[in-house]
Design an enzyme around this catalytic site. Structure first.
Site, PDB file in Angstrom:
ATOM      1  N   PRO A  10       0.702  -1.119   0.007  1.00 40.88           N
ATOM      2  CG  PRO A  10      -0.195  -1.010   2.186  1.00 40.88           C
ATOM      3  CD  PRO A  10       0.408  -1.952   1.149  1.00 40.88           C
ATOM      4  CG  ASN A  11      -0.231   4.285   1.327  1.00 42.43           C
ATOM      5  OD1 ASN A  11      -1.118   4.856   0.626  1.00 42.43           O
ATOM      6  ND2 ASN A  11      -0.498   3.749   2.344  1.00 42.43           N
ATOM      7  NE  ARG A  18       0.683  13.229  -3.023  1.00 38.37           N
ATOM      8  CZ  ARG A  18      -0.381  12.417  -3.180  1.00 38.37           C
ATOM      9  NH1 ARG A  18      -0.793  11.529  -2.387  1.00 38.37           N
ATOM     10  NH2 ARG A  18      -1.046  12.530  -4.132  1.00 38.37           N
ATOM     11  CE1 TYR A  23       9.071   5.232   3.166  1.00 35.46           C
ATOM     12  CE2 TYR A  23       7.479   7.274   2.971  1.00 35.46           C
ATOM     13  CZ  TYR A  23       8.009   6.118   3.706  1.00 35.46           C
ATOM     14  OH  TYR A  23       7.372   5.472   4.937  1.00 35.46           O
ATOM     15  CG  ASN A  74       8.339  -1.877   0.167  1.00 37.09           C
ATOM     16  OD1 ASN A  74       7.863  -2.129   1.668  1.00 37.09           O
ATOM     17  ND2 ASN A  74       8.980  -1.050   0.078  1.00 37.09           N
ATOM     18  CB  ALA A  77       1.879   0.485   6.478  1.00 34.91           C
ATOM     19  CG  HIS A  80       5.202  -2.021  10.363  1.00 31.48           C
ATOM     20  ND1 HIS A  80       6.429  -2.584  10.168  1.00 31.48           N
ATOM     21  CD2 HIS A  80       5.060  -1.045   9.368  1.00 31.48           C
ATOM     22  CE1 HIS A  80       7.043  -1.781   9.520  1.00 31.48           C
ATOM     23  NE2 HIS A  80       6.236  -0.994   8.887  1.00 31.48           N
ATOM     24  CG  ASP A  87      -1.205 -17.096   8.754  1.00 32.88           C
ATOM     25  OD1 ASP A  87      -0.324 -17.217   9.570  1.00 32.88           O
ATOM     26  OD2 ASP A  87      -2.274 -17.085   9.293  1.00 32.88           O
ATOM     27  CD  GLU A  98      10.510  -7.668   6.123  1.00 30.26           C
ATOM     28  OE1 GLU A  98      10.831  -8.671   6.710  1.00 30.26           O
ATOM     29  OE2 GLU A  98       9.908  -6.545   6.639  1.00 30.26           O
ATOM     30  CG  HIS A 100      10.987  -2.540   4.606  1.00 32.96           C
ATOM     31  ND1 HIS A 100       9.471  -2.304   4.472  1.00 32.96           N
ATOM     32  CD2 HIS A 100      10.965  -3.796   5.400  1.00 32.96           C
ATOM     33  CE1 HIS A 100       9.033  -3.379   5.082  1.00 32.96           C
ATOM     34  NE2 HIS A 100       9.820  -4.165   5.488  1.00 32.96           N
ATOM     35  CG  LEU A 101      11.722   2.191  -0.791  1.00 35.51           C
ATOM     36  CD1 LEU A 101      10.368   3.037  -0.652  1.00 35.51           C
ATOM     37  CD2 LEU A 101      12.550   2.159  -2.014  1.00 35.51           C
ATOM     38  CB  SER A 102      12.610   4.164   5.253  1.00 32.14           C
ATOM     39  OG  SER A 102      11.546   3.378   5.774  1.00 32.14           O
ATOM     40  NE  ARG A 107      10.292   5.839   8.744  1.00 29.32           N
ATOM     41  CZ  ARG A 107       9.391   5.799   7.853  1.00 29.32           C
ATOM     42  NH1 ARG A 107       9.253   4.639   7.003  1.00 29.32           N
ATOM     43  NH2 ARG A 107       8.271   6.703   7.796  1.00 29.32           N
ATOM     44  NE  ARG A 111       7.244   4.143  10.056  1.00 33.19           N
ATOM     45  CZ  ARG A 111       5.971   4.380   9.107  1.00 33.19           C
ATOM     46  NH1 ARG A 111       5.807   3.448   8.538  1.00 33.19           N
ATOM     47  NH2 ARG A 111       5.253   5.496   9.224  1.00 33.19           N
TER      48      ARG A 111
HETATM   49  O1  CA2 Z   1      10.430   1.959   3.923  1.00 26.62           O
HETATM   50  C1  CA2 Z   1       9.539   1.362   3.318  1.00 26.62           C
HETATM   51  O2  CA2 Z   1       9.809   0.861   2.115  1.00 26.62           O
HETATM   52  C2  CA2 Z   1       8.252   1.087   3.928  1.00 26.62           C
HETATM   53  O3  CA2 Z   1       7.772  -0.192   3.760  1.00 26.62           O
HETATM   54  C3  CA2 Z   1       7.362   2.250   3.503  1.00 26.62           C
HETATM   55  C4  CA2 Z   1       5.927   2.125   3.846  1.00 26.62           C
HETATM   56  C5  CA2 Z   1       5.974   2.105   5.579  1.00 26.62           C
HETATM   57  O4  CA2 Z   1       4.732   1.971   6.001  1.00 26.62           O
HETATM   58  C6  CA2 Z   1       6.868   1.003   6.325  1.00 26.62           C
HETATM   59  O5  CA2 Z   1       6.923   1.280   7.491  1.00 26.62           O
HETATM   60  C7  CA2 Z   1       8.416   1.085   5.535  1.00 26.62           C
HETATM   61  C8  CA2 Z   1       5.076   3.146   3.295  1.00 26.62           C
HETATM   62  C9  CA2 Z   1       4.968   3.308   1.987  1.00 26.62           C
HETATM   63  C10 CA2 Z   1       4.357   4.522   1.541  1.00 26.62           C
HETATM   64  O6  CA2 Z   1       5.168   5.019   0.465  1.00 26.62           O
HETATM   65  C11 CA2 Z   1       4.958   6.469   0.361  1.00 26.62           C
HETATM   66  C12 CA2 Z   1       5.744   6.990  -0.660  1.00 26.62           C
HETATM   67  C13 CA2 Z   1       5.565   8.254  -0.898  1.00 26.62           C
HETATM   68  C14 CA2 Z   1       4.794   9.276  -0.538  1.00 26.62           C
HETATM   69  C15 CA2 Z   1       3.913   8.666   0.756  1.00 26.62           C
HETATM   70  C16 CA2 Z   1       3.809   7.416   1.025  1.00 26.62           C
END
Ligand code: CA2
Length: 152
Positions: A10-11, A18, A23, A74, A77, A80, A87, A98, A100-102, A107, A111
């Site tokens: 998601p997202n 954004r 990110y 990836n 959210a 978490h 499952d 797995e 993650h960008l961050s 954080r 997370r």
């Molecule tokens: O660091 C990551 O890749 C995350 O999976 C990104 C998720 C976050 O909830 C995880 O804790 C770590 C959020 C993805 C949302 O991505 C956006 C990118 C640009 C603008 C807004 C949201």
């Protein structure tokens, strides 16, 4: 040809549009191109998908069995929160890395918990989009494929 599924939750469709301070400015389309280039370099076909819906991600994980040699996930959210994704990964029994960008461990405390990590081969986080290429390299090593690079 060995195939990998790169699956985004998601997202992540908003990547590069954004919160660039968290990110970066790389878009999901840039990530797709990076993955396809790394797959081509290492001799692997790349399928790439994103969904904002937990059930669609679960269906994609189920559908990977017998089709893809591995999944790079990836889960955003859902990482978490989602016992259902955990499952699905266990029951599909397709090796998964797995990503993650961050750096989720640097954080907020919520997370730090990953439901994916216990059922993954490993976790790569904190390297931005490069983490996807590192995961593809890790699969090449795990699956015993040649790197394509001449030995030093
Ligand atoms: O660091 C990551 O890749 C995350 O999976 C990104 C998720 C976050 O909830 C995880 O804790 C770590 C959020 C993805 C949302 O991505 C956006 C990118 C640009 C603008 C807004 C949201």
């Amino acid at each position: 040809m060995t195939s990998l599924l790169i699956l985004n939750g998601p997202n992540l469709n908003l990547l590069g549009t954004r919160q660039p301070e968290v990110y970066g400015r790389t878009t999901l389309e840039d990530v797709r191109r990076l993955c396809e280039a790394e797959g081509a370099r290492l001799g692997m076909a790349i399928a790439f998908a994103q969904s904002n819906h937990e059930g669609v991600l679960i269906d994609a994980i189920h559908g990977a069995r017998g089709v893809h040699a591995g999944i790079v996930l990836n889960a955003g959210a859902y990482t978490h929160t989602s016992v259902a994704l955990m499952d699905a990964i266990s029951s599909a029994a397709v090796p998964l890395i797995e990503v993650h960008l961050s750096n989720i461990h640097a954080r907020e405390a919520f997370r730090h918990k990953s439901y994916i990590a216990p059922v993954a081969l490993g976790q790569i986080c904190g390297f931005g989009a490069v983490g996807y290429a590192l995961a593809i390299q890790a699969f090449a090593a795990h699956l015993g494929l040649q790197s394509g690079e001449p030995a030093a």
